[in-house]
Enzyme design. Sequence first.
Site, mmCIF file in Angstrom:
data_model
loop_
_atom_site.group_PDB
_atom_site.id
_atom_site.type_symbol
_atom_site.label_atom_id
_atom_site.label_comp_id
_atom_site.label_asym_id
_atom_site.label_seq_id
_atom_site.Cartn_x
_atom_site.Cartn_y
_atom_site.Cartn_z
ATOM 1 N N GLY A 479 0.817 -1.207 0.000
ATOM 2 C CA GLY A 479 0.000 0.000 0.000
ATOM 3 C C GLY A 479 0.850 1.256 0.000
ATOM 4 N N PRO A 480 0.216 2.423 -0.146
ATOM 5 C CA PRO A 480 0.947 3.692 -0.180
ATOM 6 C C PRO A 480 1.637 3.970 1.152
ATOM 7 C CG PRO A 480 -1.316 3.939 -0.968
ATOM 8 C CD PRO A 480 -1.223 2.597 -0.334
ATOM 9 N N PRO A 481 2.574 4.916 1.170
ATOM 10 C CA PRO A 481 3.241 5.271 2.427
ATOM 11 C C PRO A 481 2.256 5.885 3.418
ATOM 12 C CG PRO A 481 4.483 6.082 0.522
ATOM 13 C CD PRO A 481 3.168 5.606 0.004
ATOM 14 N N GLY A 482 2.452 5.584 4.675
ATOM 15 C CA GLY A 482 1.687 6.216 5.732
ATOM 16 C C GLY A 482 0.329 5.619 6.013
ATOM 17 N N VAL A 483 0.033 4.423 5.492
ATOM 18 C CA VAL A 483 -1.291 3.838 5.734
ATOM 19 C C VAL A 483 -1.272 2.845 6.898
ATOM 20 C CG1 VAL A 483 -2.036 4.147 3.356
ATOM 21 C CG2 VAL A 483 -0.893 2.029 4.016
ATOM 22 N N GLY A 484 -0.122 2.665 7.548
ATOM 23 C CA GLY A 484 -0.063 1.819 8.731
ATOM 24 C C GLY A 484 0.412 0.414 8.491
ATOM 25 N N LYS A 485 1.232 0.183 7.466
ATOM 26 C CA LYS A 485 1.698 -1.177 7.184
ATOM 27 C C LYS A 485 2.619 -1.681 8.291
ATOM 28 C CE LYS A 485 3.537 0.003 3.285
ATOM 29 N NZ LYS A 485 3.175 1.436 3.338
ATOM 30 N N THR A 486 3.516 -0.831 8.748
ATOM 31 C CA THR A 486 4.463 -1.270 9.777
ATOM 32 C C THR A 486 3.793 -1.432 11.128
ATOM 33 O OG1 THR A 486 6.228 -0.109 8.586
ATOM 34 C CG2 THR A 486 6.668 -0.727 10.864
ATOM 35 N N SER A 893 -4.665 2.458 -18.606
ATOM 36 C CA SER A 893 -6.060 2.592 -18.178
ATOM 37 C C SER A 893 -6.720 3.882 -18.637
ATOM 38 C CB SER A 893 -6.135 2.506 -16.646
ATOM 39 O OG SER A 893 -5.440 3.574 -16.045
ATOM 40 N N LYS A 936 -8.968 4.658 -6.922
ATOM 41 C CA LYS A 936 -9.619 5.509 -7.907
ATOM 42 C C LYS A 936 -11.009 5.943 -7.441
ATOM 43 C CE LYS A 936 -7.068 3.629 -11.842
ATOM 44 N NZ LYS A 936 -7.116 2.948 -13.148
#
Length: 991
Positions: A479-486, A893, A936
């Site tokens: 996912g994008p940076p800052g979405v809470g993956k870590t 797309s 999107k």
Amino acid sequence: MLKALSSSCFQGRLKLSARFPAAVVNVGEGRSPLLRVLGSLTSPRGGSPVFWRKAFFCSERDDGSEPPGEAKAEEESEATANVAAEGGGAEEADSKASSAIVSMNPRPEDYLSVIALPLPHRPLFPGFYMPIYVKDPKLLAALVENRKRSVAYAGAFLLKDEPEIDVNVASGETDKSVYDLKGKELFKRLHEVGTLAQITSIQGDQVVLIGHRRLRITEMVDEDPLTVKVDHLKEEAYNKDDDIIKATAFEVISTLRDVLKTSSLWRDHVQTYTQHIGDFNYPRLADFGAAISGANKLLCQQVLEELNVYKRLKLTLELVKKEMEISKIQESIAKAIEEKVSREQRRYLLTEQLKAIKKELGMEKDDKTALTAKFRERLEPNKDRCPPNVLQVIEEELAKLQMLEPVSSEFNVTRNYLDWLTSLPWGNYSTENFDVHRAQKILDEDHYGLSDVKERILEFIAVGKLRGASQGKIICLSGPPGVGKTSIGRSIARALDRKFYRFSVGGLADVAEIKGHRRTYIGAMPGKMVQCLKSVGTANPLVLIDEIDKLGRGHAGDPASALLELLDPEQNINFLDHYLDVPIDLSKVLFVCTANVTETIPNPLLDRMEVISLAGYITDEKMHIARDYLEKTIREACGIKPDQVEVTGTALLSLIENYCREAGVRNLQKHIEKIYRKIALQLVRRGLSNEPEVDSPKIDPQDSSSTSEEAVEIVGDDQIGKNIDASASSVQANEIVSEETEHATSHDAAVESSEVPEQVANKGTNNVGEAVSSDVDKVVIDVSNLVDFVGKPVFHAERIYDQTPVGVVMGLAWNAMGGSTLYIETTLVEQGEGKCALHLTGQLGDVMKESAQIAHTVARAILLEKEPENQFFANSKCHLHVPAGATPKEGPSAGCTMITSMLSLAMNKPVKKDLAMTGEVTLTGRILPIGGVKEKTIAARRSNVKTIIFPSANRRDFDELADNVKEGLDVHFVDNYIQILELAFESKDAK
């Protein structure tokens, strides 16, 4: 034959002033007596080298060539006889190794006429090298010419002393007289016996020679340069089993051994020669002793001229005996001038004696005993669970440690190895908690949303509860940076009661970081997984591997390939670290990887992971995260009480929409920190003095680096997205005022553009006091004064048009930073018969350019079908542009959006209001599925789009979205472009 040395050649120079290790010769039962004797010729360094010359060692025979015919057979028979004489302990090295002397054609023995080179100082012995200086230009030119013609040989002959010249004359004057000698005068001054020398290099007037075989001058051929005829000499036949010759040779060796005890110079020579020379026979022994001795040049010439092996050995023995006497005198002088042992040395000796006494009395254990006891004590708790092969290795290393001296380097290597082996948690597994309800509660407390991840973790716990034990898994959060993956990794570990360990592989280019170094290397360390197990103390931790999509690749290997073994459940049960060199069971480890995109992850590695996509947060989700977690955490970090500040919902909404539109919430956190830092400053100033506010000095509100100075703790990626309660009431967002500008660069633009000018910073600092009531110390942040705290808005309305004009259509894009909307604009450049052309701008990638060409073809076909009389495309040059030209754009797309834009221009009709679309189009008009449906959709909601067109194949992706994301949207799913055409254009003509 005496075999003291290797058969390989040593291409290089040995400076006699160089120092070498004390012992380099291995002695075995199968080696020759000479090798066994020379192998014992090691003693502490002593003395300083005083000789000036250099030596080159070669494995060729004395005469410089391989023995042809019978001579070669004789040499082989000699080798066989010596093997029998020495007890048959060693295999005979029959074959010749590659020589340092360049192979020439014809052979060296075929040279019967050579250029004569005078040697003023010492004769050149076979197998040694010597640099000389040639001052005669004609002679030097002849040598260069011969070398070019592959005749790289010359004769090296020692120069006789003239009776009237003192032997102690300066070397410079002697050299000068040598250079003046030519022709017959030079011929008379040369000794009769010399050496056939190969010319290895010519640099300026310096010529480097390598001795091959002995020569005898027979007559002069040419005077300038001096050329002579020669005979090639060989040693006289001798009996290798003759007792006198053997006794003489061994006496030479014995003398060498005695000299080596007092002189490091000779020891250096023997050690280097034994490493690099070939078979070491009696003639070579004599040549070696004479060549490296410091004897008079005439005595060395006698050795060179002597063809009788026994007599040559006797001459060499006399020389080395003299050297031994000189060494003894030198040693006696050194002892005479040597002072007594220094105070530090004396203290050290006494301390060592005291340690030995205490050890004998049982008062103290030595280091080895203490270390062994420490390692055994550390291993004892896990000994029953430790694999048998690992126990065997540990016992062997402990036994090895007892035999090593503490001062040796091998002792430290073994000690470190045992330290790692006994520190690992062999078979020690932490108790897991399989309570699904407890895990659900923990995950909901820590994170808002992320239902896909939570569901997968709960499934993992449920399977473990039914089986009674859990297995390791490999999950990849994308996912994008800052979405809470870590941060989700920490929550999973807390929910499972597992130990947590994190390491990042972003930019990692060394395989040793994963697999460890070999123990033979200095400073060797195990890999990350071994360090992880030692750190956490259990064999079933949760390991978070960050930035797995940013692995590097360099000269040290490919870490992505090394991770294949680590992340494969079928292989990591016997994971082998290069340092430990014993298998480790990693099958119980739960691996969680994070990545921004999966396209850059190698397919074999991606195939081993279960990918869970984390899309960006919508406005409602950001409001929850900011209000329920970020704001509380930052307020506590700044030391502000809840009743001292109030951030209204409209201010928070404006902050999200106008300053922090990226997919994650990291930038939102930074802006909230700015607000609270300014509030903290104002509260401190009012608390220190009750006087009215004075103008504040200039403050840079964007200085995030000052966070540590102002006691504001930055919440890292491992905490972003946390929420105290997933079931908290939803905060209703007002109508969106302004929209996001552009797609992939929105995050960078937010960071760069959020820098507030100095005037704005001053204004914000001064006006903050206005938000503080004179009676109540409470700061209220709303839309009206938000700009005073965080500066001017970064993002403006992305919707350039309220009603898109003819030729303009809104598309949907997606990248690693999240989703965004973008316009496709097409306009007419010129018209005329046969002017059909399409011009593209907007920094489009190759795939997007191809999509534009396909769109142009499909649009022409559709227009021809719908309006046969309309020849717009056939006679028009069109210009298609995608705004934000500084931003690279790529992907297929946008195909349906491009077709709609072209048809809008051709039919002179605008598309429906609040419409956006996405999808790849084939030449036949079929609509292919695309990625990033959630991103999107979120981007469309941000832009207040009411109608969205998706490919039919993406219906399942859309159905999986949360209801609050799909709410209020009119979504159409199409299979071919004709359906889009009917949805995009109004039934009646628009003004």
